[in-house]
Design a protein around this motif. Structure first.
Motif, PDB file in Angstrom:
ATOM      1  N   THR A 197       0.844  -1.206   0.000  1.00 51.09           N
ATOM      2  CA  THR A 197       0.000   0.000   0.000  1.00 51.09           C
ATOM      3  C   THR A 197       0.872   1.245   0.000  1.00 51.09           C
ATOM      4  O   THR A 197       1.934   1.269   0.620  1.00 51.09           O
ATOM      5  N   ARG A 198       0.402   2.276  -0.685  1.00 49.05           N
ATOM      6  CA  ARG A 198       1.102   3.554  -0.683  1.00 49.05           C
ATOM      7  C   ARG A 198       0.142   4.670  -0.285  1.00 49.05           C
ATOM      8  O   ARG A 198      -1.077   4.480  -0.300  1.00 49.05           O
ATOM      9  N   VAL A 199       0.731   5.811   0.050  1.00 44.81           N
ATOM     10  CA  VAL A 199      -0.058   6.920   0.584  1.00 44.81           C
ATOM     11  C   VAL A 199       0.029   8.139  -0.327  1.00 44.81           C
ATOM     12  O   VAL A 199       1.078   8.410  -0.922  1.00 44.81           O
ATOM     13  N   VAL A 200      -1.077   8.856  -0.451  1.00 42.41           N
ATOM     14  CA  VAL A 200      -1.085  10.198  -1.032  1.00 42.41           C
ATOM     15  C   VAL A 200      -1.186  11.177   0.128  1.00 42.41           C
ATOM     16  O   VAL A 200      -2.141  11.127   0.909  1.00 42.41           O
ATOM     17  N   LEU A 201      -0.203  12.039   0.262  1.00 38.81           N
ATOM     18  CA  LEU A 201      -0.223  13.068   1.291  1.00 38.81           C
ATOM     19  C   LEU A 201      -0.965  14.282   0.741  1.00 38.81           C
ATOM     20  O   LEU A 201      -0.611  14.815  -0.315  1.00 38.81           O
ATOM     21  N   LEU A 202      -2.015  14.700   1.452  1.00 36.95           N
ATOM     22  CA  LEU A 202      -2.856  15.807   1.009  1.00 36.95           C
ATOM     23  C   LEU A 202      -2.745  16.952   2.010  1.00 36.95           C
ATOM     24  O   LEU A 202      -3.203  16.843   3.152  1.00 36.95           O
TER      25      LEU A 202
ATOM     26  N   ALA B 168      -3.529  10.460   3.482  1.00 32.32           N
ATOM     27  CA  ALA B 168      -3.239  11.043   4.797  1.00 32.32           C
ATOM     28  C   ALA B 168      -3.341  12.549   4.624  1.00 32.32           C
ATOM     29  O   ALA B 168      -2.561  13.142   3.872  1.00 32.32           O
ATOM     30  N   GLU B 169      -4.345  13.163   5.278  1.00 29.44           N
ATOM     31  CA  GLU B 169      -4.598  14.589   5.026  1.00 29.44           C
ATOM     32  C   GLU B 169      -4.460  15.424   6.281  1.00 29.44           C
ATOM     33  O   GLU B 169      -4.837  15.014   7.375  1.00 29.44           O
ATOM     34  N   GLY B 170      -3.900  16.623   6.095  1.00 35.28           N
ATOM     35  CA  GLY B 170      -3.730  17.558   7.195  1.00 35.28           C
ATOM     36  C   GLY B 170      -2.835  18.705   6.784  1.00 35.28           C
ATOM     37  O   GLY B 170      -2.105  18.620   5.782  1.00 35.28           O
ATOM     38  N   ILE B 171      -2.854  19.781   7.541  1.00 37.21           N
ATOM     39  CA  ILE B 171      -2.091  20.970   7.150  1.00 37.21           C
ATOM     40  C   ILE B 171      -0.582  20.744   7.210  1.00 37.21           C
ATOM     41  O   ILE B 171       0.181  21.496   6.600  1.00 37.21           O
ATOM     42  N   PHE B 172      -0.144  19.699   7.921  1.00 43.95           N
ATOM     43  CA  PHE B 172       1.288  19.447   8.033  1.00 43.95           C
ATOM     44  C   PHE B 172       1.758  18.271   7.175  1.00 43.95           C
ATOM     45  O   PHE B 172       2.898  17.811   7.315  1.00 43.95           O
ATOM     46  N   ALA B 173       0.910  17.784   6.278  1.00 40.21           N
ATOM     47  CA  ALA B 173       1.278  16.614   5.482  1.00 40.21           C
ATOM     48  C   ALA B 173       2.561  16.845   4.677  1.00 40.21           C
ATOM     49  O   ALA B 173       3.359  15.917   4.491  1.00 40.21           O
ATOM     50  N   ALA B 174       2.774  18.076   4.209  1.00 44.45           N
ATOM     51  CA  ALA B 174       3.973  18.350   3.409  1.00 44.45           C
ATOM     52  C   ALA B 174       5.255  18.168   4.212  1.00 44.45           C
ATOM     53  O   ALA B 174       6.317  17.892   3.641  1.00 44.45           O
ATOM     54  N   GLU B 175       5.158  18.304   5.537  1.00 47.74           N
ATOM     55  CA  GLU B 175       6.349  18.195   6.386  1.00 47.74           C
ATOM     56  C   GLU B 175       6.963  16.794   6.355  1.00 47.74           C
ATOM     57  O   GLU B 175       8.130  16.625   6.712  1.00 47.74           O
ATOM     58  N   ILE B 176       6.182  15.807   5.933  1.00 45.18           N
ATOM     59  CA  ILE B 176       6.684  14.419   5.992  1.00 45.18           C
ATOM     60  C   ILE B 176       6.816  13.811   4.598  1.00 45.18           C
ATOM     61  O   ILE B 176       6.983  12.595   4.470  1.00 45.18           O
ATOM     62  N   ILE B 177       6.777  14.633   3.546  1.00 41.19           N
ATOM     63  CA  ILE B 177       6.925  14.113   2.183  1.00 41.19           C
ATOM     64  C   ILE B 177       8.242  13.386   2.010  1.00 41.19           C
ATOM     65  O   ILE B 177       8.291  12.244   1.527  1.00 41.19           O
ATOM     66  N   THR B 178       9.333  14.027   2.391  1.00 43.28           N
ATOM     67  CA  THR B 178      10.653  13.421   2.205  1.00 43.28           C
ATOM     68  C   THR B 178      10.775  12.111   2.974  1.00 43.28           C
ATOM     69  O   THR B 178      11.297  11.114   2.444  1.00 43.28           O
ATOM     70  N   ARG B 179      10.272  12.077   4.203  1.00 45.07           N
ATOM     71  CA  ARG B 179      10.380  10.861   5.008  1.00 45.07           C
ATOM     72  C   ARG B 179       9.570   9.724   4.395  1.00 45.07           C
ATOM     73  O   ARG B 179      10.019   8.572   4.375  1.00 45.07           O
ATOM     74  N   CYS B 180       8.382  10.028   3.892  1.00 47.62           N
ATOM     75  CA  CYS B 180       7.565   8.979   3.268  1.00 47.62           C
ATOM     76  C   CYS B 180       8.199   8.489   1.974  1.00 47.62           C
ATOM     77  O   CYS B 180       8.148   7.290   1.657  1.00 47.62           O
ATOM     78  N   ARG B 181       8.810   9.407   1.219  1.00 48.22           N
ATOM     79  CA  ARG B 181       9.498   8.995  -0.003  1.00 48.22           C
ATOM     80  C   ARG B 181      10.670   8.067   0.335  1.00 48.22           C
ATOM     81  O   ARG B 181      10.882   7.047  -0.329  1.00 48.22           O
ATOM     82  N   GLU B 182      11.432   8.430   1.364  1.00 45.89           N
ATOM     83  CA  GLU B 182      12.578   7.610   1.742  1.00 45.89           C
ATOM     84  C   GLU B 182      12.164   6.228   2.230  1.00 45.89           C
ATOM     85  O   GLU B 182      12.911   5.250   2.069  1.00 45.89           O
ATOM     86  N   LEU B 183      10.974   6.137   2.829  1.00 43.71           N
ATOM     87  CA  LEU B 183      10.457   4.846   3.277  1.00 43.71           C
ATOM     88  C   LEU B 183       9.876   4.026   2.125  1.00 43.71           C
ATOM     89  O   LEU B 183       9.539   2.852   2.302  1.00 43.71           O
TER      90      LEU B 183
END
Length: 213
Positions: free
Chosen positions: A9-14, A111-126
């Motif tokens: 499964t993968r996630v779209v950060l919104l 995964a939606e929220g005002i801070f979702a962009a803060e974890i883009i790099t970490r999710c990509r690395e995972l």
């Protein structure tokens, strides 16, 4: 050959400014949704930031949010389809319990929220990131929608909501620019739904979300 099992499964950060319509879009997508607002820190946490020149807690600052716990929950959902998340009451600024989340075998969730962009790099690395979107509708529309929503839900006092709303309206363009710089694709509702459909079908976006140097 990699020794790591494939991620089912993968996630779209919104992300997007508060009041931009993230929750409504996520609900209309038909995909499972993880609410990132449930990972706010509690109101008595000594690490909470304050609005400059004010005694108000700055709930729009990334330091008001528990990114580590959010990322761990996303990774567990992607690898196992299950996790446990906090139940957060915004009006109390407190966690009131926890609940299980089970998305089954779905290949994609939001995964939606005002801070979702803060974890883009970490999710990509995972290796769990499918796409990252920043929803934007314009400062005035966002202000109106945010204020009416927060007032209806009794999230905070009216004076606090007005002070916050005015501050966020003036800062909206810079908020969108920051989230785009972190790797989110800024778009309206129609384009966001199109990219969600592409991700659900296993197609990659025209340009993978990558942070601006």
């Amino acid at each position: 050959m990699s020794s790591h099992p494939p991620i089912p499964t993968r996630v779209v950060l919104l992300c997007g400014p508060s009041g931009s319509g993230k929750s409504l879009l996520a609900a209309h997508s038909g995909l499972p949704v993880l609410r990132l607002d449930d990972f706010y820190k509690e109101g008595d946490d000594p690490t909470l930031p304050q609005v400059l020149g004010s005694s108000d807690i700055d709930w729009d600052h990334p330091d008001s949010w528990d990114a580590d716990t959010a990322v761990a929950a996303i990774e567990r959902l992607c690898r196992t389809g299950r996790t446990t998340v906090p139940v957060y009451d915004l009006s109390l600024s407190a966690r009131t319990g926890e609940e299980p989340v089970d998305i089954g075998r779905t290949p994609l969730f939001i995964a939606e929220g005002i801070f979702a962009a803060e974890i883009i790099t970490r999710c990509r690395e995972l290796g769990v990131l499918a796409d990252a979107l920043c929803l934007s509708r314009g400062p005035v529309k966002t202000f109106r929608r945010r204020f009416l929503r927060d007032l209806k839900e009794g999230r905070k006092s009216v004076p606090f909501l007005l002070r916050r709303g005015w501050r966020l309206m003036r800062a909206e363009r810079s908020i969108v620019a920051r989230q785009a710089a972190l790797g989110a694709h800024a778009c309206d509702k129609k384009e966001a739904l199109g990219r969600l459909a592409a991700a659900a079908a296993g197609r990659r976006p025209a340009a993978d979300p990558t942070p601006t140097p």
